[in-house]
Design a protein around this motif. Structure first.
Motif, PDB file in Angstrom:
ATOM      1  N   UNK A 163       0.835  -1.209   0.000  1.00  0.00           N
ATOM      2  CA  UNK A 163       0.000   0.000   0.000  1.00  0.00           C
ATOM      3  C   UNK A 163       0.864   1.252   0.000  1.00  0.00           C
ATOM      4  N   UNK A 164       1.951   1.241   0.786  1.00  0.00           N
ATOM      5  CA  UNK A 164       2.851   2.387   0.819  1.00  0.00           C
ATOM      6  C   UNK A 164       3.472   2.618  -0.551  1.00  0.00           C
ATOM      7  N   UNK A 165       3.924   1.539  -1.174  1.00  0.00           N
ATOM      8  CA  UNK A 165       4.527   1.666  -2.495  1.00  0.00           C
ATOM      9  C   UNK A 165       3.575   2.259  -3.512  1.00  0.00           C
ATOM     10  N   UNK A 166       2.362   1.767  -3.542  1.00  0.00           N
ATOM     11  CA  UNK A 166       1.359   2.284  -4.472  1.00  0.00           C
ATOM     12  C   UNK A 166       1.051   3.742  -4.147  1.00  0.00           C
ATOM     13  N   UNK A 167       0.989   4.070  -2.864  1.00  0.00           N
ATOM     14  CA  UNK A 167       0.680   5.448  -2.444  1.00  0.00           C
ATOM     15  C   UNK A 167       1.723   6.445  -2.951  1.00  0.00           C
ATOM     16  N   UNK A 168       2.980   6.005  -3.066  1.00  0.00           N
ATOM     17  CA  UNK A 168       4.019   6.927  -3.546  1.00  0.00           C
ATOM     18  C   UNK A 168       4.245   6.820  -5.049  1.00  0.00           C
ATOM     19  N   UNK A 169       3.398   6.032  -5.723  1.00  0.00           N
ATOM     20  CA  UNK A 169       3.461   5.988  -7.182  1.00  0.00           C
ATOM     21  C   UNK A 169       4.203   4.817  -7.796  1.00  0.00           C
ATOM     22  N   UNK A 170       4.551   3.795  -6.996  1.00  0.00           N
ATOM     23  CA  UNK A 170       5.208   2.621  -7.558  1.00  0.00           C
ATOM     24  C   UNK A 170       4.165   1.712  -8.203  1.00  0.00           C
ATOM     25  N   UNK A 171       4.586   0.936  -9.175  1.00  0.00           N
ATOM     26  CA  UNK A 171       3.702  -0.026  -9.825  1.00  0.00           C
ATOM     27  C   UNK A 171       3.195  -1.022  -8.782  1.00  0.00           C
ATOM     28  N   UNK A 172       1.910  -1.307  -8.808  1.00  0.00           N
ATOM     29  CA  UNK A 172       1.312  -2.158  -7.778  1.00  0.00           C
ATOM     30  C   UNK A 172       1.883  -3.568  -7.775  1.00  0.00           C
ATOM     31  N   UNK A 173       2.416  -4.041  -8.903  1.00  0.00           N
ATOM     32  CA  UNK A 173       2.965  -5.395  -8.975  1.00  0.00           C
ATOM     33  C   UNK A 173       4.354  -5.502  -8.353  1.00  0.00           C
ATOM     34  N   UNK A 174       5.046  -4.381  -8.253  1.00  0.00           N
ATOM     35  CA  UNK A 174       6.404  -4.413  -7.687  1.00  0.00           C
ATOM     36  C   UNK A 174       6.535  -3.587  -6.408  1.00  0.00           C
ATOM     37  N   UNK A 175       5.456  -2.928  -5.995  1.00  0.00           N
ATOM     38  CA  UNK A 175       5.516  -1.995  -4.862  1.00  0.00           C
ATOM     39  C   UNK A 175       6.020  -2.660  -3.582  1.00  0.00           C
ATOM     40  N   UNK A 176       5.463  -3.804  -3.233  1.00  0.00           N
ATOM     41  CA  UNK A 176       5.851  -4.471  -1.993  1.00  0.00           C
ATOM     42  C   UNK A 176       7.329  -4.868  -2.018  1.00  0.00           C
ATOM     43  N   UNK A 177       7.777  -5.422  -3.140  1.00  0.00           N
ATOM     44  CA  UNK A 177       9.179  -5.838  -3.256  1.00  0.00           C
ATOM     45  C   UNK A 177      10.120  -4.639  -3.177  1.00  0.00           C
ATOM     46  N   UNK A 178       9.759  -3.525  -3.808  1.00  0.00           N
ATOM     47  CA  UNK A 178      10.611  -2.326  -3.772  1.00  0.00           C
ATOM     48  C   UNK A 178      10.730  -1.791  -2.355  1.00  0.00           C
ATOM     49  N   UNK A 179       9.604  -1.685  -1.645  1.00  0.00           N
ATOM     50  CA  UNK A 179       9.644  -1.183  -0.265  1.00  0.00           C
ATOM     51  C   UNK A 179      10.442  -2.148   0.595  1.00  0.00           C
ATOM     52  N   UNK A 180      10.259  -3.441   0.398  1.00  0.00           N
ATOM     53  CA  UNK A 180      11.022  -4.440   1.147  1.00  0.00           C
ATOM     54  C   UNK A 180      12.525  -4.270   0.924  1.00  0.00           C
TER      55      UNK A 180
END
Length: 112
Positions: free
Chosen positions: A27-44
């Motif tokens: 959710x944080x990743x998507x909130x800052x504009x990351x692609x929803x498919x990679x958002x969790x992995x990027x934040x991790x």
């Protein structure tokens, strides 16, 4: 060594702020504009220290988590707490505090 121990300073602060805000990684990743498919992995990856985000992304994370971006980079725990406290002050209170720090106390601020 656990993930928490091997995480970067930035990563530890990000994880703490995210958990405090009770926002899942995706959710944080998507909130800052990351692609929803990679958002969790990027934040991790940011939290574990595998990657450190560009400052522009750090600013977006700070805004989404309601913390000053400087908080992510503070090496000293006491300073980090002061940065968080500063971020919660109104502009007026910041002005008064700066006067106090400069040795020019504002009587209206002291009497609160």
């Amino acid at each position: 060594m656990t993930t928490q121990q091997s995480a970067s300073l930035f990563g530890r602060r990000l994880r703490g702020a995210r958990r405090q805000a009770e926002i899942p990684q995706d959710k944080l990743g998507v909130q800052i504009g990351l692609d929803e498919h990679t958002a969790s992995a990027r934040i991790s990856r940011y939290e574990t220290g595998v990657h450190e985000p560009p400052f522009e992304i750090a600013m977006k994370l700070a805004k989404a988590l309601h913390v000053p971006a400087a908080y992510f980079y503070c090496e000293d725990e006491d300073l980090a707490e002061l940065v968080l406290a500063w971020g919660r002050l109104s502009k007026s209170d910041r002005k008064h505090l700066r006067k106090l720090l400069d040795g020019k106390p504002d009587e209206s601020f002291i009497k609160r």
